[in-house]
Design a protein around this motif. Sequence first.
Motif, short mmCIF file in Angstrom:
data_model
loop_
_atom_site.label_atom_id
_atom_site.label_comp_id
_atom_site.label_asym_id
_atom_site.label_seq_id
_atom_site.Cartn_x
_atom_site.Cartn_y
_atom_site.Cartn_z
N UNK A 129 0.84 -1.20 0.00
CA UNK A 129 0.00 0.00 0.00
C UNK A 129 0.87 1.25 0.00
N UNK A 130 0.40 2.27 -0.68
CA UNK A 130 1.11 3.55 -0.76
C UNK A 130 0.33 4.57 0.06
N UNK A 131 1.00 5.18 1.01
CA UNK A 131 0.41 6.19 1.89
C UNK A 131 1.05 7.53 1.63
N UNK A 132 0.42 8.55 2.16
CA UNK A 132 0.95 9.91 2.00
C UNK A 132 0.97 10.62 3.34
N UNK A 133 2.13 11.20 3.65
CA UNK A 133 2.25 12.04 4.84
C UNK A 133 1.76 13.44 4.48
N UNK A 134 0.74 13.89 5.18
CA UNK A 134 0.17 15.21 4.89
C UNK A 134 0.38 16.20 6.03
N UNK A 135 1.21 15.85 7.00
CA UNK A 135 1.47 16.76 8.12
C UNK A 135 2.98 16.87 8.31
N UNK A 136 3.50 18.03 8.06
CA UNK A 136 4.93 18.27 8.17
C UNK A 136 5.16 19.66 8.72
N UNK A 137 6.23 19.80 9.49
CA UNK A 137 6.57 21.10 10.08
C UNK A 137 7.75 21.76 9.39
N UNK A 138 8.65 20.96 8.82
CA UNK A 138 9.84 21.50 8.14
C UNK A 138 10.02 20.76 6.83
N UNK A 139 10.35 21.52 5.79
CA UNK A 139 10.64 20.96 4.47
C UNK A 139 11.76 21.78 3.87
N UNK A 140 12.86 21.12 3.52
CA UNK A 140 13.99 21.91 3.05
C UNK A 140 14.97 21.11 2.22
N UNK A 141 16.04 21.80 1.85
CA UNK A 141 17.14 21.22 1.07
C UNK A 141 18.45 21.61 1.75
N UNK A 142 19.54 21.64 0.99
CA UNK A 142 20.84 21.94 1.58
C UNK A 142 20.94 23.39 2.02
N UNK A 143 20.37 24.34 1.26
CA UNK A 143 20.54 25.76 1.56
C UNK A 143 19.23 26.47 1.91
N UNK A 144 18.08 25.84 1.70
CA UNK A 144 16.80 26.51 1.93
C UNK A 144 15.92 25.64 2.83
N UNK A 145 15.08 26.32 3.61
CA UNK A 145 14.19 25.62 4.54
C UNK A 145 12.83 26.30 4.52
N UNK A 146 11.78 25.49 4.39
CA UNK A 146 10.41 25.98 4.43
C UNK A 146 9.79 25.51 5.74
N UNK A 147 9.36 26.48 6.57
CA UNK A 147 8.80 26.17 7.88
C UNK A 147 7.34 26.54 7.92
N UNK A 148 6.58 25.77 8.71
CA UNK A 148 5.17 26.04 8.89
C UNK A 148 4.87 26.54 10.28
N UNK A 149 3.63 27.00 10.48
CA UNK A 149 3.23 27.53 11.78
C UNK A 149 1.87 26.94 12.16
N UNK A 150 1.77 25.80 12.83
CA UNK A 150 2.90 24.91 13.14
C UNK A 150 3.22 23.93 12.01
N UNK A 151 2.24 23.70 11.09
CA UNK A 151 2.46 22.74 10.01
C UNK A 151 2.36 23.43 8.66
N UNK A 152 3.01 22.83 7.68
CA UNK A 152 2.97 23.33 6.31
C UNK A 152 1.69 22.83 5.65
N UNK A 153 1.11 23.67 4.81
CA UNK A 153 -0.08 23.25 4.07
C UNK A 153 0.27 22.06 3.19
N UNK A 154 -0.55 21.01 3.27
CA UNK A 154 -0.25 19.78 2.55
C UNK A 154 -0.34 19.93 1.04
N UNK A 155 -0.92 21.04 0.55
CA UNK A 155 -1.00 21.26 -0.89
C UNK A 155 0.29 21.82 -1.47
N UNK A 156 1.29 22.09 -0.60
CA UNK A 156 2.57 22.61 -1.08
C UNK A 156 3.60 21.52 -1.35
#
Length: 229
Positions: A129-156
């Motif tokens: 089965x394939x599931x999807x995580x739709x709740x995250x607080x931090x999403x980033x790469x080596x030089x950039x970070x996307x933060x949520x308050x408290x979570x990032x919108x799952x459509x991003x």
Amino acid sequence: MFSRTALARAFALPSEQPFLSTTFRACLHQATTTASSTSTVSPDSPLSAKPRAQSSTPTRQSPPARKQPAAPRFAAPVKVTKSLLEMLPHLTSQKPHYITAHLHARPFLVTAGDHIRLPFLMPNVKPGDILRFNRASVLGSRDFTLKGAPYIDERLFECRVRVMGVDAEPLRIKEKTKRRNRHVQKVKSKHKYTLLRVMDVKVKTAEELLQEGAVVVEGDAEHQVEVKA
């Protein structure tokens, strides 16, 4: 010594035997005739109230109902700021991405290809089965970070995992005793865990967000892209 009745039956006259055999044959013939006449007579009314239609074509069974995807819960489109649209191309182009996903208030810092061993058995899932995580607080790469308050919108973003199987720990036996009590209670436990594998971690581009109906607003944004020093 034999009784008179036994002697009379043993030394019965030969004239009585044909009479007995003839009577037995007559009774047997009468019973056979009655059974044959009863079997040939068909009942007036059918046995069942609803007659069954006989057909040579096999009946097609309806396929089992498939699980339908959940309906979208968002009535309003996602709102993004101009600063987020300007920094989003830098984040999407720099791979690989990592994500801090939350599952039952437990954070998991993972990237594509990582394996997750959940500390519990996830119900109603099967291997493959394939599931999807739709709740995250931090999403980033080596030089950039996307933060949520408290979570990032799952459509991003999109973070999909595959169920690999179920793992079980070795059998544990714990002895419980009480003071001034000779009885020893043994408690057995063997917990099971669900194994997951992260398939991909994707950040949606600005073009994809605008095609899905994102609205550009001005002011303070809920999501901010930070540049690492």
